[in-house]
Design a protein around this motif. Structure first.
Motif, PDB file in Angstrom:
ATOM      1  N   THR A   1      -8.914  -9.789  -1.775  1.00 16.17           N
ATOM      2  CA  THR A   1      -9.411  -9.850  -3.144  1.00 16.17           C
ATOM      3  C   THR A   1      -8.628 -10.867  -3.945  1.00 16.17           C
ATOM      4  O   THR A   1      -7.406 -10.896  -3.900  1.00 16.17           O
ATOM      5  CB  THR A   1      -9.273  -8.473  -3.815  1.00 16.17           C
ATOM      6  OG1 THR A   1      -9.943  -7.516  -3.020  1.00 16.17           O
ATOM      7  CG2 THR A   1      -9.859  -8.485  -5.210  1.00 16.17           C
TER       8      THR A   1
ATOM      9  N   ASP B   1       0.873  -1.174   0.000  1.00 10.54           N
ATOM     10  CA  ASP B   1       0.000   0.000   0.000  1.00 10.54           C
ATOM     11  C   ASP B   1       0.908   1.221   0.000  1.00 10.54           C
ATOM     12  O   ASP B   1       1.423   1.626   1.027  1.00 10.54           O
ATOM     13  CB  ASP B   1      -0.894  -0.011   1.234  1.00 10.54           C
ATOM     14  CG  ASP B   1      -1.792   1.229   1.328  1.00 10.54           C
ATOM     15  OD1 ASP B   1      -1.721   2.072   0.414  1.00 10.54           O
ATOM     16  OD2 ASP B   1      -2.545   1.344   2.299  1.00 10.54           O
TER      17      ASP B   1
ATOM     18  N   THR C   1      -0.464   4.774  -8.616  1.00  6.27           N
ATOM     19  CA  THR C   1      -1.626   4.604  -7.766  1.00  6.27           C
ATOM     20  C   THR C   1      -2.651   5.659  -8.127  1.00  6.27           C
ATOM     21  O   THR C   1      -2.493   6.401  -9.091  1.00  6.27           O
ATOM     22  CB  THR C   1      -1.231   4.754  -6.288  1.00  6.27           C
ATOM     23  OG1 THR C   1      -0.887   6.135  -6.041  1.00  6.27           O
ATOM     24  CG2 THR C   1      -0.032   3.896  -5.955  1.00  6.27           C
TER      25      THR C   1
ATOM     26  N   THR D   1      -6.030   0.476  -2.642  1.00  2.13           N
ATOM     27  CA  THR D   1      -6.287  -0.953  -2.801  1.00  2.13           C
ATOM     28  C   THR D   1      -5.624  -1.557  -4.026  1.00  2.13           C
ATOM     29  O   THR D   1      -5.572  -2.785  -4.144  1.00  2.13           O
ATOM     30  CB  THR D   1      -7.800  -1.206  -2.889  1.00  2.13           C
ATOM     31  OG1 THR D   1      -8.335  -0.496  -4.028  1.00  2.13           O
ATOM     32  CG2 THR D   1      -8.504  -0.728  -1.625  1.00  2.13           C
ATOM     33  N   GLU D   2      -5.120  -0.734  -4.957  1.00  6.20           N
ATOM     34  CA  GLU D   2      -4.530  -1.276  -6.176  1.00  6.20           C
ATOM     35  C   GLU D   2      -3.538  -0.277  -6.760  1.00  6.20           C
ATOM     36  O   GLU D   2      -3.535   0.897  -6.395  1.00  6.20           O
ATOM     37  CB  GLU D   2      -5.627  -1.590  -7.213  1.00  6.20           C
ATOM     38  CG  GLU D   2      -6.410  -0.351  -7.645  1.00  6.20           C
ATOM     39  CD  GLU D   2      -7.538  -0.677  -8.611  1.00  6.20           C
ATOM     40  OE1 GLU D   2      -7.948  -1.843  -8.669  1.00  6.20           O
ATOM     41  OE2 GLU D   2      -8.005   0.247  -9.313  1.00  6.20           O
TER      42      GLU D   2
ATOM     43  N   ASP E   1      -3.888  -5.778  -7.350  1.00  8.69           N
ATOM     44  CA  ASP E   1      -4.400  -5.514  -6.007  1.00  8.69           C
ATOM     45  C   ASP E   1      -3.257  -5.470  -4.999  1.00  8.69           C
ATOM     46  O   ASP E   1      -2.266  -6.204  -5.116  1.00  8.69           O
ATOM     47  CB  ASP E   1      -5.387  -6.606  -5.581  1.00  8.69           C
ATOM     48  CG  ASP E   1      -6.673  -6.559  -6.382  1.00  8.69           C
ATOM     49  OD1 ASP E   1      -6.960  -5.496  -6.957  1.00  8.69           O
ATOM     50  OD2 ASP E   1      -7.378  -7.580  -6.442  1.00  8.69           O
TER      51      ASP E   1
ATOM     52  N   SER F   1      -4.436  -8.242   0.692  1.00  3.96           N
ATOM     53  CA  SER F   1      -5.843  -8.040   0.375  1.00  3.96           C
ATOM     54  C   SER F   1      -6.530  -9.369   0.182  1.00  3.96           C
ATOM     55  O   SER F   1      -5.971 -10.324  -0.336  1.00  3.96           O
ATOM     56  CB  SER F   1      -5.957  -7.205  -0.915  1.00  3.96           C
ATOM     57  OG  SER F   1      -7.279  -7.198  -1.376  1.00  3.96           O
TER      58      SER F   1
ATOM     59  N   GLY G   1      -4.341   3.727   2.431  1.00  4.81           N
ATOM     60  CA  GLY G   1      -5.527   2.939   2.248  1.00  4.81           C
ATOM     61  C   GLY G   1      -5.847   2.610   0.805  1.00  4.81           C
ATOM     62  O   GLY G   1      -6.968   2.198   0.497  1.00  4.81           O
TER      63      GLY G   1
END
Length: 478
Positions: free
Chosen positions: A130, A18, A50, A24-25, A77, A128, A22
């Motif tokens: 995901t 990260d 990002t 996410t990808e 991710d 994550s 915060g």
């Protein structure tokens, strides 16, 4: 311990961290290493983008690159492994514990690497949850008797390939495959940018891959052919119907532009905006700009009207500190701030970003000019860090550089006010009782009406205008 187990322990995976707050990808923009290259702890291995900025990622391992798990242009991710490094290359070839044609399974309770952790915000957080969506099977694609092409490995992992009952006859020319066309992510992006449907392209690459050359060939205009007489019975095209497909382009919304769009929508429909305008004679300020350019204390610094507008904004906030606040919806509180982080809206090739100058309210004019110049240069190079874009309290947007008189700017999320600085133009103006040509501009101040009422917003804008009309007030009021 088996050889495969030992090899698996030597292979260390670097996961997408990260790199913001915060996020996410991130999209892999460029790889600086390839399989077989030697890397050292702290060496930059790739550049990713990002939703806030482009960031270079350093390797936390010493060793030899074993594999890159994603191509350039792919969005990954946070928490997903992007590269494998053999940390003990002298012990012979390293092989993963799983079979080569099976999807790689995450290591179980793998200890942290001994190398230095990457100096990134949030690095080391839990991966994550995901997962990548499994590919659907293609019933019309025959199984390949020879080894799978290396470029297809990422495409075939996790997808079942069903062989037909009888071998398909050899076609004299490449045919368009049934099901989802095979192409690497950069080729898919190229086709999307050019408006080409991959399903209409006959692949010429190994194992039925669609190549960049195939896409360019499909996008090239067809060779001119002598027109043949059409049958008289041919029905004419429906009147008024125009094919716009060849005149439109579709570009995926991602990265900085996607984040900006989401932030502006949230801000516009969360904070009640009020915008006020004032037109002001800035002739004296423009003269002061020219004088400061000759001042030895400003030597080597970029001095422009925006610098003095920024200083005027900061002095006006000092006179009205209540405007420098934030609305805490969760706790139903107003947070008053005793510091000013001044954001500067900057247009970059990746989209609009708003980095800010920390503690701008206590900086001298030379220091403010230095940091403003560094901020703009870094933004244009695409190297602004996520930290530089967080924590802003108020913002200036200089629409005047585009020849625009003014606008109704939208608040940067979490901030209380934004000032639009319009173009400075020579206009007829009443000065000392006579109409004269003066340099005039229009300012627009948008503010959060939950924090700033009309009276306070009007006083703030009036003070900014008064300073720019008589810049000596920078001394008497500052």
């Amino acid at each position: 311990m088996t050889a495969s187990t030992a090899g698996a322990q030597r292979l260390r995976e670097f996961k997408m961290p990260d790199v913001g707050e915060g996020l996410t990808e991130a999209e892999i923009l460029k790889w600086y290493v390839q399989p077989g290259d030697t890397v050292t702890d702290g060496q930059v291995i790739c550049e990713v983008e990002t939703a806030k900025a482009a960031v270079e990622l350093p390797s936390p391992f010493d060793g030899v690159v074993h594999a890159l798990h994603f191509d350039e242009g792919v969005t990954v991710d946070v928490g997903t492994a992007i590269i494998s490094v053999d940390t003990d290359p002298g012990a012979g070839p390293a092989e993963p514990a799983a079979a080569a044609d099976a999807p790689a399974a995450p290591a179980e309770e793998e200890p942290e690497p001994k190398g230095r952790q990457a100096v990134l915000v949030g690095y080391g957080a839990a991966p994550s949850a995901t997962k990548r969506r499994a590919r659907k099977a293609q019933p019309g694609v025959p199984a390949q008797p020879e080894p799978v092409h290396a470029g297809l490995q990422a495409e075939l992992n996790g997808r079942a390939v069903v062989a037909p009952v009888a071998p398909a006859p050899v076609a004299p020319a490449p045919a368009v495959p049934a099901g989802r066309p095979l192409a690497k992510p950069p080729v898919r992006k190229l086709a999307k940018d050019l408006g080409i449907d991959l399903a209409t392209i006959a692949p010429t690459g190994p194992d039925g891959i669609i190549t960049r050359e195939d896409v360019h060939a499909a996008a090239a205009p067809a060779p001119s052919v002598a027109p043949s007489p059409e049958p008289e019975a041919a029905a004419p095209a429906e009147a008024g119907v125009v094919d716009t497909g060849a005149r439109e382009r579709r570009v995926p919304v991602k990265g900085v532009r996607k984040a900006t769009a989401q932030a502006m929508v949230n801000s516009a429909f969360t904070a009640p905006h009020v915008t006020e305008f004032i037109t002001v004679d800035v002739t004296r300020t423009m003269k002061l700009v020219q004088e400061l350019k000759q001042d030895p204390d400003m030597a080597g610094l970029r001095v422009n009207p925006l610098l003095l507008v920024a200083k005027a904004f900061l002095v006006a906030i000092k006179r009205h500190p209540e405007v420098n606040a934030a609305w805490d919806e969760a706790n139903q509180e107003i947070v008053y701030k005793d510091y000013v982080n001044l954001g500067i809206a900057a247009a970059t090739p990746r989209g609009l970003i708003v980095p800010n100058i920390k503690d701008a309210g206590v900086k001298t004019l030379p220091r403010l000019a230095e940091e403003l110049g560094e901020l703009v240069a870094t933004a244009r190079e695409g190297k602004t860090s996520p930290a530089a874009m967080s924590g802003g309290t108020v913002t200036i947007t200089n629409v005047g550089v585009f020849g625009v008189d003014t606008g109704t700017p939208i608040l940067n999320p979490g901030e209380s006010a934004i000032l639009a600085f319009g173009a400075v133009k020579l206009q007829p103006w009443v000065h000392k009782g006579k109409v004269k040509a003066r340099q005039v501009t229009t300012l627009a101040l948008s503010f959060d009406h939950r924090l700033i009422d009309g009276e306070l917003g009007s006083k703030l804008l009036a003070d900014i205008a008064a300073i720019l009309e008589h810049p000596k007030r920078l001394i008497t009021w500052g």
